[in-house]
Design an enzyme around this catalytic site. Structure first.
Site, PDB file in Angstrom:
ATOM      1  N   PHE A  44      50.716  45.189  26.429  1.00  0.00           N
ATOM      2  CA  PHE A  44      51.902  46.341  26.949  1.00  0.00           C
ATOM      3  C   PHE A  44      51.381  45.833  28.071  1.00  0.00           C
ATOM      4  O   PHE A  44      50.832  46.485  29.530  1.00  0.00           O
ATOM      5  CB  PHE A  44      51.232  47.676  26.117  1.00  0.00           C
ATOM      6  CG  PHE A  44      51.945  48.890  27.069  1.00  0.00           C
ATOM      7  CD1 PHE A  44      53.208  48.760  25.986  1.00  0.00           C
ATOM      8  CD2 PHE A  44      52.004  49.631  28.115  1.00  0.00           C
ATOM      9  CE1 PHE A  44      53.693  50.728  26.805  1.00  0.00           C
ATOM     10  CE2 PHE A  44      52.319  50.850  28.706  1.00  0.00           C
ATOM     11  CZ  PHE A  44      53.102  50.982  28.061  1.00  0.00           C
ATOM     12  N   ASP A  95      46.629  41.852  33.909  1.00  0.00           N
ATOM     13  CA  ASP A  95      47.276  43.341  33.650  1.00  0.00           C
ATOM     14  C   ASP A  95      46.114  44.005  34.041  1.00  0.00           C
ATOM     15  O   ASP A  95      45.887  44.301  32.365  1.00  0.00           O
ATOM     16  CB  ASP A  95      48.045  43.351  32.561  1.00  0.00           C
ATOM     17  CG  ASP A  95      48.797  44.409  32.596  1.00  0.00           C
ATOM     18  OD1 ASP A  95      48.137  45.603  33.291  1.00  0.00           O
ATOM     19  OD2 ASP A  95      49.534  45.341  32.077  1.00  0.00           O
ATOM     20  N   LYS A 106      45.796  52.903  36.242  1.00  0.00           N
ATOM     21  CA  LYS A 106      45.073  54.095  35.898  1.00  0.00           C
ATOM     22  C   LYS A 106      44.085  54.671  36.535  1.00  0.00           C
ATOM     23  O   LYS A 106      43.819  55.928  36.833  1.00  0.00           O
ATOM     24  CB  LYS A 106      44.955  53.026  33.932  1.00  0.00           C
ATOM     25  CG  LYS A 106      45.909  53.453  33.229  1.00  0.00           C
ATOM     26  CD  LYS A 106      46.331  53.403  31.532  1.00  0.00           C
ATOM     27  CE  LYS A 106      47.231  53.400  31.994  1.00  0.00           C
ATOM     28  NZ  LYS A 106      47.359  52.456  30.694  1.00  0.00           N
TER      29      LYS A 106
END
Ligand SMILES: *Cc1c(COP(=O)(O)O)cnc(C)c1O
Length: 399
Positions: A130, A221, A250
């Site tokens: 993702f 990532d 995040k």
């Protein structure tokens, strides 16, 4: 509830959260929830953290936004903090994970053109990965369900099974049969959304070698696993492999939007005018990032996350032993843990719904995994309480 003017991009629970303090949030009816979602791995200091609030209030009073046409001291300091604590040397700031990955993808393509002399560079990413929802990031995302309806996808991406070195080498050989084609490999050190699947250090070590031999970029990532969530500051420390670049978002702002791409100086390919973001790295966002990193250190949250991760794994192991017909196992690093449900058990979505009713917030990671991503400040008693509430929900569902 009344129909909403907000577009239905999420299947939202009919619950309105209006207030938070530490690991607790309250809805508009006054019901309290133990929050093991934390805005999906975002609110690492918990809700309404006093230090973060004070730092941001002071920043609001000083300077809120100026353009990247000027040097921004908070941005210089945050970049310094990131590079001095990592294997990376320079940082580009943006506003989200997808945007950080877009920057990484552009950097990779430039690397392909300038360093490897490739006219049409490819980027290899993993199945079940993702990387976000912008067009290039969602193309990088190895999940066909996220592509459906949005074709044609962006050119130049190929996917392979995560942690599978034979599959990677065979794809690489296919791509490079007639000369250099691959600019970069983009991977999560631990796949978050794809089911909480930790990277295999042996796979990543071999991958690093393959990339080194050909000057292919290895980009991690770390949008979900970075900034302390794994129990180490950076996810790559868990693998014992240094990437050429990482993307962050995040947890970095503790709830304030911020994203970043950090690179080694050897692959610092952007020249003035080649990439930009109006809001990226503004004083507010960078003050948030600085405060989060300072608090991780001041409160010694990395060893705390390690201890809490072990405690959670232990609690989950007991839970699994009590419900072997429903639960298959658990996996994860630090405070990113996934509880794997058996195929014949209720779905992760059903378990999350039942937990919500019990006053516990959890989030699925795929169809069969329930994910814990609580604030990094969570206490042992609260983790035990979370697992108790989860057990109550499971018992109710199983009836
Ligand atoms: C959440 C996430 C993203 C996307 O971040 P956004 O801020 O939603 O764009 C990218 N990569 C990983 C690993 C993520 O967990």
């Amino acid at each position: 509830m009344a129909p909403s003017p907000v577009m239905d991009t999420y299947a939202r629970f009919p619950v309105e959260l209006v207030r938070g303090r530490g690991v607790w949030v309250w809805d508009s009816a006054g019901k309290r929830y133990l929050d093991c979602v934390a805005g999906i791995a975002v609110c690492c200091l918990g809700h309404s953290d006093r230090r973060l609030k004070r730092a941001l209030c002071r920043q609001l009073d000083t300077l809120q936004h100026v353009s990247n046409l000027y040097r921004i001291p908070e941005q210089e300091q945050l970049a310094e903090r990131i590079v001095s604590s990592s294997c990376l040397d320079r940082v580009f700031f943006c506003n989200s994970g997808a945007e950080a990955n877009e920057a990484a993808i552009k950097l990779a393509r430039k690397h392909g053109h300038t360093v490897r002399g490739i006219a049409e560079p490819l980027i290899l990413t993993a199945n079940a990965s993702f990387h976000g929802r912008t067009l290039a990031a969602v193309t990088a995302t190895g999940q066909p369900k996220y592509h459906q309806g949005f074709e044609p996808m962006v050119q130049g991406f190929r996917h392979f099974p995560y942690n599978d070195i034979a599959a990677f080498e065979s794809l690489l050989a296919d791509c490079e049969a007639e000369g250099p084609r691959v600019a970069a490999v983009l991977l999560e050190p631990l796949q978050g959304e794809g089911g909480v699947v930790p990277g295999d250090p042996a796979f990543f070590r071999r991958l690093r070698q393959c990339c080194d031999e050909r000057q292919i970029l290895l980009i991690f990532d770390e949008v979900q696993i970075g900034v302390g969530r794994s129990g180490r500051l950076w996810g790559y420390e868990r693998l014992g492999v240094e990437p050429d670049a990482i993307t962050l978002a995040k947890g970095l702002g503790g709830g304030f939007p911020i994203g970043a791409l950090a690179v080694k100086s050897a692959v610092d390919h952007f020249r003035p005018g080649e990439h930009a973001s109006t809001f990226g790295g503004n004083p507010m966002a960078c003050r948030a990032g600085l405060t989060v990193l300072a608090e991780l250190e001041r409160r010694q949250l990395l060893p705390h996350v390690q201890r809490m991760g072990e405690l959670l794994q232990d609690q989950l192991a007991h839970l699994i032993a009590r419900h072997p017909s429903l639960l298959e196992g658990s996996r994860g690093w630090g405070l990113l843990q996934g509880l794997v449900l058996r195929p014949e058990a209720p779905s992760a979505a059903a378990v999350v719904q039942a937990c919500l009713e019990e006053g516990l917030l959890l989030v699925p990671a795929g169809a069969q995994v329930v994910r814990f991503v609580p604030p990094l400040t969570i206490k042992p008693r609260q983790l035990r309480q979370a697992v108790q509430l989860l057990e109550r929900a499971l018992l109710r569902l199983a009836r």
